[in-house]
Design an enzyme around this catalytic site. Structure first.
Site, PDB file in Angstrom:
ATOM      1  N   GLU A  24      -7.514  -1.490  -4.987  1.00  0.00           N
ATOM      2  CA  GLU A  24      -6.051  -1.418  -5.117  1.00  0.00           C
ATOM      3  C   GLU A  24      -5.389  -1.762  -3.796  1.00  0.00           C
ATOM      4  O   GLU A  24      -5.874  -1.353  -2.732  1.00  0.00           O
ATOM      5  CB  GLU A  24      -5.679   0.016  -5.542  1.00  0.00           C
ATOM      6  CG  GLU A  24      -4.485   0.099  -6.460  1.00  0.00           C
ATOM      7  CD  GLU A  24      -4.722  -0.596  -7.807  1.00  0.00           C
ATOM      8  OE1 GLU A  24      -4.437  -1.806  -7.915  1.00  0.00           O
ATOM      9  OE2 GLU A  24      -5.192   0.085  -8.732  1.00  0.00           O
ATOM     10  N   HIS A  25      -4.302  -2.503  -3.877  1.00  0.00           N
ATOM     11  CA  HIS A  25      -3.554  -2.919  -2.678  1.00  0.00           C
ATOM     12  C   HIS A  25      -4.443  -3.664  -1.683  1.00  0.00           C
ATOM     13  O   HIS A  25      -4.281  -3.512  -0.474  1.00  0.00           O
ATOM     14  CB  HIS A  25      -2.877  -1.717  -1.998  1.00  0.00           C
ATOM     15  CG  HIS A  25      -1.566  -1.354  -2.631  1.00  0.00           C
ATOM     16  ND1 HIS A  25      -0.384  -1.959  -2.283  1.00  0.00           N
ATOM     17  CD2 HIS A  25      -1.251  -0.470  -3.613  1.00  0.00           C
ATOM     18  CE1 HIS A  25       0.603  -1.443  -3.002  1.00  0.00           C
ATOM     19  NE2 HIS A  25       0.107  -0.547  -3.838  1.00  0.00           N
ATOM     20  N   ASP A  27      -5.389  -7.062  -2.769  1.00  0.00           N
ATOM     21  CA  ASP A  27      -5.359  -8.482  -3.185  1.00  0.00           C
ATOM     22  C   ASP A  27      -4.583  -9.337  -2.190  1.00  0.00           C
ATOM     23  O   ASP A  27      -5.019 -10.427  -1.815  1.00  0.00           O
ATOM     24  CB  ASP A  27      -4.841  -8.654  -4.630  1.00  0.00           C
ATOM     25  CG  ASP A  27      -3.467  -8.099  -4.928  1.00  0.00           C
ATOM     26  OD1 ASP A  27      -2.913  -7.362  -4.081  1.00  0.00           O
ATOM     27  OD2 ASP A  27      -2.925  -8.413  -6.020  1.00  0.00           O
ATOM     28  N   SER A  58      15.232 -10.478 -26.274  1.00  0.00           N
ATOM     29  CA  SER A  58      14.239  -9.410 -26.156  1.00  0.00           C
ATOM     30  C   SER A  58      14.487  -8.413 -27.276  1.00  0.00           C
ATOM     31  O   SER A  58      15.566  -7.809 -27.345  1.00  0.00           O
ATOM     32  CB  SER A  58      14.375  -8.715 -24.792  1.00  0.00           C
ATOM     33  OG  SER A  58      13.863  -7.401 -24.888  1.00  0.00           O
ATOM     34  N   GLY A 114       2.578   0.337 -13.948  1.00  0.00           N
ATOM     35  CA  GLY A 114       1.391  -0.139 -13.229  1.00  0.00           C
ATOM     36  C   GLY A 114       0.418  -0.860 -14.134  1.00  0.00           C
ATOM     37  O   GLY A 114      -0.742  -1.054 -13.786  1.00  0.00           O
ATOM     38  N   SER A 118       5.072  -7.158 -15.807  1.00  0.00           N
ATOM     39  CA  SER A 118       5.675  -8.315 -15.117  1.00  0.00           C
ATOM     40  C   SER A 118       4.809  -9.555 -15.256  1.00  0.00           C
ATOM     41  O   SER A 118       5.275 -10.611 -15.687  1.00  0.00           O
ATOM     42  CB  SER A 118       5.832  -8.052 -13.618  1.00  0.00           C
ATOM     43  OG  SER A 118       6.266  -6.762 -13.375  1.00  0.00           O
ATOM     44  N   ASP A 162      -2.776  -9.480 -10.633  1.00  0.00           N
ATOM     45  CA  ASP A 162      -2.246  -9.215 -11.981  1.00  0.00           C
ATOM     46  C   ASP A 162      -2.208 -10.489 -12.811  1.00  0.00           C
ATOM     47  O   ASP A 162      -2.639 -10.514 -13.962  1.00  0.00           O
ATOM     48  CB  ASP A 162      -0.831  -8.624 -11.890  1.00  0.00           C
ATOM     49  CG  ASP A 162      -0.820  -7.304 -11.156  1.00  0.00           C
ATOM     50  OD1 ASP A 162      -1.906  -6.800 -10.822  1.00  0.00           O
ATOM     51  OD2 ASP A 162       0.279  -6.774 -10.921  1.00  0.00           O
ATOM     52  N   TYR A 212       6.564  -1.381  -1.600  1.00  0.00           N
ATOM     53  CA  TYR A 212       5.470  -2.341  -1.802  1.00  0.00           C
ATOM     54  C   TYR A 212       5.478  -3.431  -0.727  1.00  0.00           C
ATOM     55  O   TYR A 212       4.485  -3.694  -0.060  1.00  0.00           O
ATOM     56  CB  TYR A 212       5.572  -2.973  -3.203  1.00  0.00           C
ATOM     57  CG  TYR A 212       4.418  -3.883  -3.515  1.00  0.00           C
ATOM     58  CD1 TYR A 212       3.278  -3.410  -4.157  1.00  0.00           C
ATOM     59  CD2 TYR A 212       4.445  -5.225  -3.139  1.00  0.00           C
ATOM     60  CE1 TYR A 212       2.209  -4.249  -4.421  1.00  0.00           C
ATOM     61  CE2 TYR A 212       3.373  -6.066  -3.394  1.00  0.00           C
ATOM     62  CZ  TYR A 212       2.266  -5.572  -4.042  1.00  0.00           C
ATOM     63  OH  TYR A 212       1.203  -6.406  -4.289  1.00  0.00           O
TER      64      TYR A 212
HETATM   65  C1  GLA Z   1       0.916  -4.653  -8.089  1.00  0.00           C
HETATM   66  C2  GLA Z   1       0.866  -6.104  -7.592  1.00  0.00           C
HETATM   67  C3  GLA Z   1      -0.585  -6.571  -7.399  1.00  0.00           C
HETATM   68  C4  GLA Z   1      -1.385  -5.575  -6.569  1.00  0.00           C
HETATM   69  C5  GLA Z   1      -1.202  -4.158  -7.098  1.00  0.00           C
HETATM   70  C6  GLA Z   1      -1.869  -3.132  -6.222  1.00  0.00           C
HETATM   71  O1  GLA Z   1       0.406  -4.548  -9.399  1.00  0.00           O
HETATM   72  O2  GLA Z   1       1.497  -6.954  -8.507  1.00  0.00           O
HETATM   73  O3  GLA Z   1      -0.589  -7.851  -6.797  1.00  0.00           O
HETATM   74  O4  GLA Z   1      -1.055  -5.667  -5.209  1.00  0.00           O
HETATM   75  O5  GLA Z   1       0.162  -3.805  -7.231  1.00  0.00           O
HETATM   76  O6  GLA Z   1      -3.239  -3.310  -6.214  1.00  0.00           O
END
Ligand code: GLA
Length: 375
Positions: A24-25, A27, A58, A114, A118, A162, A212
């Site tokens: 996580e965090h 990428d 939508s 999460g 998006s 993602d 973020y």
């Molecule tokens: C969000 C971002 C991803 C990644 C995660 C954390 O989902 O879109 O690129 O950084 O947070 O892992």
């Protein structure tokens, strides 16, 4: 409900959300991640309309807006920007390839949880337009232009995980993705008697306005300082914990903590893949707990609701791993729970969460599924 047989539309696309087991965090610092696409998804229907306008509806928001293809600019309404950004970036790669179209969007992906609603929306729009107008974009182009849309139109400087997972996800498999090279490997998602369940705190995050982007800048700052002594490093995730520790007195404390977290999380992810390949689920679960502890203490992207849920599971021998998932500041935890205790676990943790925060806790059982596709 969007009717799958609806003759009003030419093309239907399903675009899934994603989970991430670990990594996580990391990428956006060139690390390794372990995501998968899931069965929760956005359904998008498209039809050409022979004009120079796009009409988007939508069903969830019961809201409609038009786009003038001669004048694509950011909107004040956040969800419009995902779509505007994708059209803009398709035009950068393939000028004038997008013509007027009607699109209806329906989602069963909770927003801000999460699970990457998006990326599901961006990649669903990109894939749909690619099919509708036969633009000839490759998967990698769809992935990167969707990420670019999020940076420039939405304002979240996200990594590639993602969009990659949403497009390239495979049923019953995790993707081990090296975010620096985009090399990836499919790992069988076999958790034996354990089920994957997400627990949605119902504390919604908005990454564009959260910390973020600050975290991304902090990682960049750490790398720049490290590069003064070690110019060969181009990505923070490459730097070994031993090297980061040399900078303990040089870097401001928080920047040091961020860097050490990234370095360790990247190595944990590689270890986690190994434990899965060796079917060592217990060790895999321990790595999830370590990941959460790093996200809470050194990377500081968790919140009290997420921490409560992870702590609750720590003494339960039928939960082998739990951690916050995704961007953080709210959203879901991901948990591996033994099937024999599944229902009672959910009942108990929901009651405890309600008592503590007076918020409903929503469990989401996930099935690992295929990526964005035309149906
Ligand atoms: C969000 C971002 C991803 C990644 C995660 C954390 O989902 O879109 O690129 O950084 O947070 O892992």
């Amino acid at each position: 409900m969007v009717n799958n047989q609806n003759p009003k539309f030419d093309i239907t696309i399903e675009s899934p959300g994603r989970i991430n087991l670990i990594g996580e965090h990391v990428d956006y610092s060139g690390g390794n991640v372990l995501p998968a696409a899931i069965d929760r998804k956005i359904t998008l229907r498209f039809k050409k309309n022979k004009t120079n306008f796009c009409s988007i509806f939508s069903t969830n928001f019961k809201s409609h807006f038009n786009i003038d293809l001669n004048n694509i600019a950011r909107s004040e309404t956040e969800w419009h920007n995902y779509i505007l950004g994708v059209i803009f970036h398709i035009n950068v790669l393939k000028p004038d390839s997008v013509r007027g179209f009607d699109c209806e969007i329906e989602s069963n992906l909770p927003l801000g949880s999460g699970i990457s609603s998006s990326a599901a929306l961006e990649c669903g729009i990109a894939k749909g337009l690619n099919e509708l107008f036969e633009i000839g974009l490759t998967d990698i182009q769809i992935i990167t232009l969707s990420k670019d849309a999020e940076h420039t139109f939405v304002g979240t400087k996200c990594g590639i995980m993602d969009q990659f997972a949403v497009v390239k996800g495979k049923k019953n498999h995790l993707l081990q993705l090296n975010c620096a090279t985009l090399e990836h490997k499919l790992i069988k998602a076999d958790f034996g008697d354990y089920k994957v369940v997400l627990l949605n705190t119902n504390v919604a995050h908005n990454l564009a306005s959260s910390e973020y982007n600050v975290r991304r800048d902090e990682c960049q700052t750490a790398l720049e300082v490290i590069k003064r002594k070690y110019p060969n490093y181009t990505l923070l995730a490459q730097v070994k914990p031993k090297i980061i520790k040399e900078f303990k007195k040089v870097l401001p404390e928080k920047i040091y903590d961020r860097a050490l977290y990234v370095s360790k999380e990247n190595r944990r992810t590689l270890k986690a893949v190994k434990t899965l390949e060796e079917n060592d689920l217990k060790h895999f679960g321990e790595l999830l707990y370590k990941s959460h502890s790093g996200l809470t203490n050194r990377f500081e992207v968790s919140c009290k609701e997420l921490d409560f849920l992870v702590d609750y599971t720590k003494n339960l021998d039928y939960v082998i791993g739990s951690r916050m998932m995704g961007g953080g500041f709210g959203g879901c935890t991901i948990n591996l729970v033994h099937k024999d205790h599944f229902d009672s676990f959910l009942g108990n943790i929901q009651a405890a969460y309600q008592e503590k925060f007076e918020i409903d806790l929503i469990p989401i059982s996930v099935v690992i599924s295929d990526g964005t596709r035309k149906i």
